[in-house]
Design a protein around this motif. Structure first.
Motif, PDB file in Angstrom:
ATOM      1  N   ALA A 246     -10.628  35.447  13.516  1.00 44.74           N
ATOM      2  CA  ALA A 246     -11.139  35.612  12.153  1.00 44.74           C
ATOM      3  C   ALA A 246     -12.519  36.249  12.193  1.00 44.74           C
ATOM      4  O   ALA A 246     -13.317  35.978  13.091  1.00 44.74           O
ATOM      5  N   LEU A 247     -12.788  37.093  11.185  1.00 42.68           N
ATOM      6  CA  LEU A 247     -14.085  37.761  11.077  1.00 42.68           C
ATOM      7  C   LEU A 247     -14.521  37.677   9.618  1.00 42.68           C
ATOM      8  O   LEU A 247     -13.963  38.322   8.742  1.00 42.68           O
ATOM      9  N   ALA A 248     -15.513  36.829   9.367  1.00 40.23           N
ATOM     10  CA  ALA A 248     -15.996  36.612   8.004  1.00 40.23           C
ATOM     11  C   ALA A 248     -16.720  37.846   7.479  1.00 40.23           C
ATOM     12  O   ALA A 248     -17.185  38.689   8.259  1.00 40.23           O
ATOM     13  N   PRO A 249     -16.847  37.988   6.159  1.00 36.61           N
ATOM     14  CA  PRO A 249     -17.573  39.133   5.595  1.00 36.61           C
ATOM     15  C   PRO A 249     -18.985  39.238   6.171  1.00 36.61           C
ATOM     16  O   PRO A 249     -19.713  38.245   6.266  1.00 36.61           O
ATOM     17  N   GLY A 250     -19.353  40.450   6.600  1.00 35.74           N
ATOM     18  CA  GLY A 250     -20.685  40.694   7.117  1.00 35.74           C
ATOM     19  C   GLY A 250     -20.915  40.253   8.549  1.00 35.74           C
ATOM     20  O   GLY A 250     -22.016  40.429   9.079  1.00 35.74           O
ATOM     21  N   SER A 251     -19.902  39.707   9.205  1.00 38.74           N
ATOM     22  CA  SER A 251     -20.082  39.200  10.567  1.00 38.74           C
ATOM     23  C   SER A 251     -19.538  40.195  11.590  1.00 38.74           C
ATOM     24  O   SER A 251     -18.868  41.172  11.255  1.00 38.74           O
ATOM     25  N   SER A 252     -19.815  39.923  12.859  1.00 32.44           N
ATOM     26  CA  SER A 252     -19.324  40.777  13.936  1.00 32.44           C
ATOM     27  C   SER A 252     -19.028  39.928  15.160  1.00 32.44           C
ATOM     28  O   SER A 252     -19.553  38.812  15.309  1.00 32.44           O
ATOM     29  N   SER A 253     -18.195  40.450  16.052  1.00 36.38           N
ATOM     30  CA  SER A 253     -17.882  39.793  17.327  1.00 36.38           C
ATOM     31  C   SER A 253     -17.832  40.862  18.408  1.00 36.38           C
ATOM     32  O   SER A 253     -17.445  42.007  18.146  1.00 36.38           O
TER      33      SER A 253
END
Length: 245
Positions: free
Chosen positions: A56-63
């Motif tokens: 999962a990748l929340a809005p505005g986030s990065s991995s």
């Protein structure tokens, strides 16, 4: 149906052939520019799974994830996911679980990589050949060579022809390829159109090309859509808002 992988392979064979491998690990940064959660999926063609196949990748986030030299594979974004006993994603579904067991179900926007290919170059592209669900872009970071930006910034769901639309509760959630919509040889690059010489653009692929000039629009759209770079890391953005900056 999806585009014939055999034809796609013929079109990319000369570009993605492997050479000697000298580079170290490549860093992929996946960024969510959307105002909703995206569940990236990944599928390795050569090498280990990236990100366990899905997360999962929340809005505005990065991995960030590392890939070894010689890695090849795909990334895509899933939307509207529910991972319960009967759950799956509204677009880009890959078996119904968080960790993908295969590729994303079309229509889905893809980014494709072959690291350390011919002449030790990385080859990459953004492709709506199997349809479109999300804006997607790739930017090379710190490499040498042409290292062009590849992407589809414009929201193709807004201008998707009615005959290609996939709807959910009356809203367009993705745009089919003409192959999936009509299952004809000229759209699928099969039968009499199964070679690079006979696999040609159509009025539908041209719509995709006009909206996304640096993305693949049909299987043999190599000249303007396959990018190369050496020794680079890569930023992959869902719902990008700009071009090369």
């Amino acid at each position: 149906m999806a585009i014939s992988p055999g034809v796609y392979f013929l079109c990319l064979l000369n570009l993605f052939s492997f050479g000697a491998i000298f580079s170290s690990a490549t860093l992929f940064t996946l960024e969510n520019g959307c105002n909703f959660t995206v569940w990236p999926g990944s599928l390795a063609g050569k090498g280990p799974s990236i990100g366990g196949g899905g997360f999962a990748l929340a809005p505005g986030s990065s991995s960030q994830f590392q890939a070894p030299a010689g890695w090849s594979g795909l990334f895509w974004g899933r939307t509207g996911c529910k991972f319960d006993n009967a759950g799956k994603c509204v677009t880009g579904n890959c078996g119904g679980g968080l960790k993908c067991s295969g590729g994303g179900e079309p229509p889905v926007s893809l980014v494709e990589f072959t690291l350390n290919g011919s002449d030790n170059k990385d080859f990459y592209n953004v492709s709506p050949v199997d349809g479109y669900n999300l804006g997607l872009a790739v930017k090379a970071v710190g490499g040498t060579g042409t290292c062009q930006y590849a992407g589809c910034v414009k929201d193709l769901n807004i201008d998707c022809p009615a005959e290609l639309q996939m709807l959910d509760s009356g809203s367009v959630i993705s745009c089919k390829s003409a192959c999936a919509a009509f299952n004809k040889q000229e759209y699928c690059c099969t039968g009499d159109h199964a070679t690079p010489q006979s696999c040609s653009p159509t009025k539908y692929s041209q719509l995709f090309k006009n909206a996304c000039p640096t993305a693949y629009s049909y299987p043999c759209d190599n000249a303007t859509s396959t990018m190369t770079c050496m020794g680079s890391d890569y930023a992959i953005t869902f719902c990008p808002t700009g071009s090369s900056t």
